[in-house]
Design an enzyme around this catalytic site. Structure first.
Site, mmCIF file in Angstrom:
data_model
loop_
_atom_site.group_PDB
_atom_site.id
_atom_site.type_symbol
_atom_site.label_atom_id
_atom_site.label_comp_id
_atom_site.label_asym_id
_atom_site.label_seq_id
_atom_site.Cartn_x
_atom_site.Cartn_y
_atom_site.Cartn_z
ATOM 1 N N HIS A 16 -77.306 32.424 -14.872
ATOM 2 C CA HIS A 16 -76.344 33.397 -15.404
ATOM 3 C C HIS A 16 -76.918 34.011 -16.670
ATOM 4 O O HIS A 16 -76.793 33.453 -17.757
ATOM 5 C CB HIS A 16 -75.000 32.704 -15.676
ATOM 6 C CG HIS A 16 -73.896 33.635 -16.087
ATOM 7 N ND1 HIS A 16 -72.563 33.325 -15.911
ATOM 8 C CD2 HIS A 16 -73.904 34.862 -16.672
ATOM 9 C CE1 HIS A 16 -71.806 34.300 -16.367
ATOM 10 N NE2 HIS A 16 -72.607 35.249 -16.848
ATOM 11 N N HIS A 18 -77.593 38.063 -18.234
ATOM 12 C CA HIS A 18 -77.585 39.526 -18.116
ATOM 13 C C HIS A 18 -78.806 40.025 -18.873
ATOM 14 O O HIS A 18 -78.902 39.806 -20.088
ATOM 15 C CB HIS A 18 -76.313 40.110 -18.731
ATOM 16 C CG HIS A 18 -75.058 39.569 -18.116
ATOM 17 N ND1 HIS A 18 -74.381 40.212 -17.099
ATOM 18 C CD2 HIS A 18 -74.356 38.421 -18.349
ATOM 19 C CE1 HIS A 18 -73.331 39.500 -16.745
ATOM 20 N NE2 HIS A 18 -73.284 38.402 -17.484
ATOM 21 N N HIS A 196 -68.239 37.149 -11.613
ATOM 22 C CA HIS A 196 -67.568 36.563 -12.769
ATOM 23 C C HIS A 196 -66.096 36.405 -12.403
ATOM 24 O O HIS A 196 -65.461 37.365 -11.947
ATOM 25 C CB HIS A 196 -67.656 37.493 -13.983
ATOM 26 C CG HIS A 196 -68.993 37.525 -14.656
ATOM 27 N ND1 HIS A 196 -70.150 37.788 -13.989
ATOM 28 C CD2 HIS A 196 -69.338 37.338 -15.965
ATOM 29 C CE1 HIS A 196 -71.165 37.759 -14.848
ATOM 30 N NE2 HIS A 196 -70.706 37.488 -16.056
ATOM 31 N N GLU A 199 -63.202 33.738 -16.412
ATOM 32 C CA GLU A 199 -63.692 33.712 -17.800
ATOM 33 C C GLU A 199 -62.484 34.017 -18.689
ATOM 34 O O GLU A 199 -62.042 33.175 -19.462
ATOM 35 C CB GLU A 199 -64.821 34.738 -17.995
ATOM 36 C CG GLU A 199 -65.383 34.773 -19.411
ATOM 37 C CD GLU A 199 -66.446 35.866 -19.611
ATOM 38 O OE1 GLU A 199 -66.449 36.854 -18.852
ATOM 39 O OE2 GLU A 199 -67.250 35.736 -20.564
ATOM 40 N N ASP A 277 -76.021 33.581 -20.499
ATOM 41 C CA ASP A 277 -75.191 34.785 -20.439
ATOM 42 C C ASP A 277 -75.846 35.973 -21.145
ATOM 43 O O ASP A 277 -76.547 36.747 -20.508
ATOM 44 C CB ASP A 277 -73.788 34.494 -20.983
ATOM 45 C CG ASP A 277 -72.708 35.377 -20.362
ATOM 46 O OD1 ASP A 277 -73.030 36.172 -19.467
ATOM 47 O OD2 ASP A 277 -71.533 35.252 -20.765
ATOM 48 N N ASP A 278 -75.608 36.129 -22.447
ATOM 49 C CA ASP A 278 -76.161 37.252 -23.225
ATOM 50 C C ASP A 278 -76.765 36.681 -24.510
ATOM 51 O O ASP A 278 -76.178 36.790 -25.596
ATOM 52 C CB ASP A 278 -75.050 38.247 -23.560
ATOM 53 C CG ASP A 278 -74.390 38.787 -22.305
ATOM 54 O OD1 ASP A 278 -74.974 39.663 -21.657
ATOM 55 O OD2 ASP A 278 -73.295 38.283 -21.959
HETATM 56 N N1 HPA Z 1 -68.529 38.684 -18.862
HETATM 57 C C1 HPA Z 1 -68.338 39.843 -18.238
HETATM 58 N N2 HPA Z 1 -69.222 40.826 -18.244
HETATM 59 C C2 HPA Z 1 -70.366 40.637 -18.893
HETATM 60 C C3 HPA Z 1 -70.619 39.464 -19.554
HETATM 61 C C4 HPA Z 1 -69.656 38.418 -19.528
HETATM 62 O O1 HPA Z 1 -69.804 37.308 -20.086
HETATM 63 N N3 HPA Z 1 -71.842 39.606 -20.115
HETATM 64 C C5 HPA Z 1 -72.302 40.831 -19.766
HETATM 65 N N4 HPA Z 1 -71.409 41.462 -19.029
HETATM 66 ZN ZN ZN Z 2 -71.896 36.936 -17.731
#
Ligand code: HPA
Ligand code: ZN
Length: 339
Positions: A16, A18, A196, A199, A277-278
């Site tokens: 996971h 991006h 996703h 969350e 994630d990011d």
């Molecule tokens: N959630 C939803 N969209 C996203 C995320 C996330 O954590 N990171 C980048 N786009």
């Molecule tokens: Zn994500």
């Protein structure tokens, strides 16, 4: 004490990530300069200071703005190459990375520009690090399904080099059911499916991802824990959850890392994994996520190894490759110096 070196050396898969979320402020400035683009920040410190979020949308607004510096194929190449170098240093031997084509095509950057830049970095990562990489084409759920279908159509010439499609961006108000048709089309093309869900969205969105999209893997999924029946279903079906602890903290999915449910997920039989994630926005790459969760929840080596094992089991690699990775993981654990 955190088992920092053990964590960095632990062979693992990242499931996971991006790629646009790995854009470090330093590279953002360098690309802005190279492309002659003005950005609304005076310095790298200024950019980092802006990274305070109280929910997903706060982050997304900055994340989409940051992506504006990505214009040419070489920009996408440099972005991905920087991520692969960091991931390799963190013990990542296989990565399944998301990219958001619509973030770029909406600004007039062609799909071809994005994917050729990413693919050149992927080919290099294989040669340089021995890392295998799959691409996950992620649809932006705040846009309509017709836009997602047009994006899948644009991807058709490269479908052999794409492993899966995903669903990201603003979750609340954009349930998985909105994308049932495009996911069915992707499945018909032989692609794996991820989304996703859970969350910020409720357990109902997780049910939709399972029942209406037919996902092979669930991104985040934290709020599944609110529904015991859903937990049982996920556990019994061996569904992989790609959990992102530092993201959860930064986006206030958890109030404090000491309250993170990662070990509860494992105890309840869920196939949880740890991912970044990011990482440029949330304060750390994958090994930092393992370290943060180990420190906050007192995880021992057994749990860390389970998380790494789950990352291979939950990957889209063929069985033979998973078997080989698990054998290397066992060999690493057997030879690791005692704590
Ligand atoms: N959630 C939803 N969209 C996203 C995320 C996330 O954590 N990171 C980048 N786009
Ligand atoms: Zn994500």
């Amino acid at each position: 004490m955190i088992d920092s070196d053990f964590i960095a050396g632990l062979p693992k898969a990242e499931l996971h990530l991006h790629i646009e979320g790995s854009l470090e402020p330093e590279l953002m400035f360098a690309l802005a300069k190279r492309n002659g683009i003005a950005i609304p920040f005076a310095s790298v410190e200024d950019v980092r200071a802006a990274y305070n979020f109280s929910r997903l949308q706060d982050f997304l607004d900055i994340y989409y703005a940051g992506a504006d510096v990505l214009r040419e194929a070489r920009d996408f190449h440099d972005l991905a190459a920087a991520y692969f170098d960091r991931a390799a240093a963190d013990g990542v031997v296989h990565a399944e990375i998301m990219f958001d084509p619509q973030t770029h095509t909406a600004r007039g950057v062609a799909f071809e520009t994005v994917i050729t830049g990413l693919l050149s970095a992927i080919d290099e990562a294989k040669a340089k690090h021995g890392m295998s990489v799959q691409l996950i084409l992620s649809f932006l759920r705040h846009l309509d399904e017709a836009d997602a279908i047009a994006t899948l159509d644009a991807a058709r010439p490269w479908v052999d080099r794409i492993g899966a499609v995903g669903l990201d961006s603003s979750e609340l108000g954009h349930p998985p059911e909105k994308f049932a048709r495009v996911f069915a089309q992707a499945r018909a093309l032989g692609l794996k499916l991820v989304a996703h869900a859970g969350e910020e969205g409720p357990p109902e969105y997780v049910y939709q991802a399972l029942d209406l999209l037919g996902v092979d893997r669930l991104d985040h999924g934290n709020r599944s824990l609110e529904d015991p029946l859903l937990v049982t279903r996920l556990a019994r079906s061996g569904m992989t959850l790609t959990v992102c602890p530092l993201s959860n903290l930064k986006l206030c999915v958890v109030d404090d890392m000491t309250a993170h449910p990662i070990d509860r997920m494992l105890r309840e039989g869920l196939r949880a994994t740890v991912n970044s994630d990011d990482p440029a926005y949330f304060g750390g790459y994958i090994a930092d996520n393992y370290r943060a969760i180990a420190a906050a929840r007192g995880l021992g080596r057994d749990d860390l190894v389970t998380l790494a094992r789950n990352s291979f089991l939950g990957s889209f690699l063929p069985d033979a490759a998973v078997t080989a990775h698990l054998a290397r993981l066992d060999a690493y654990v057997a030879q690791a110096p005692a704590e």
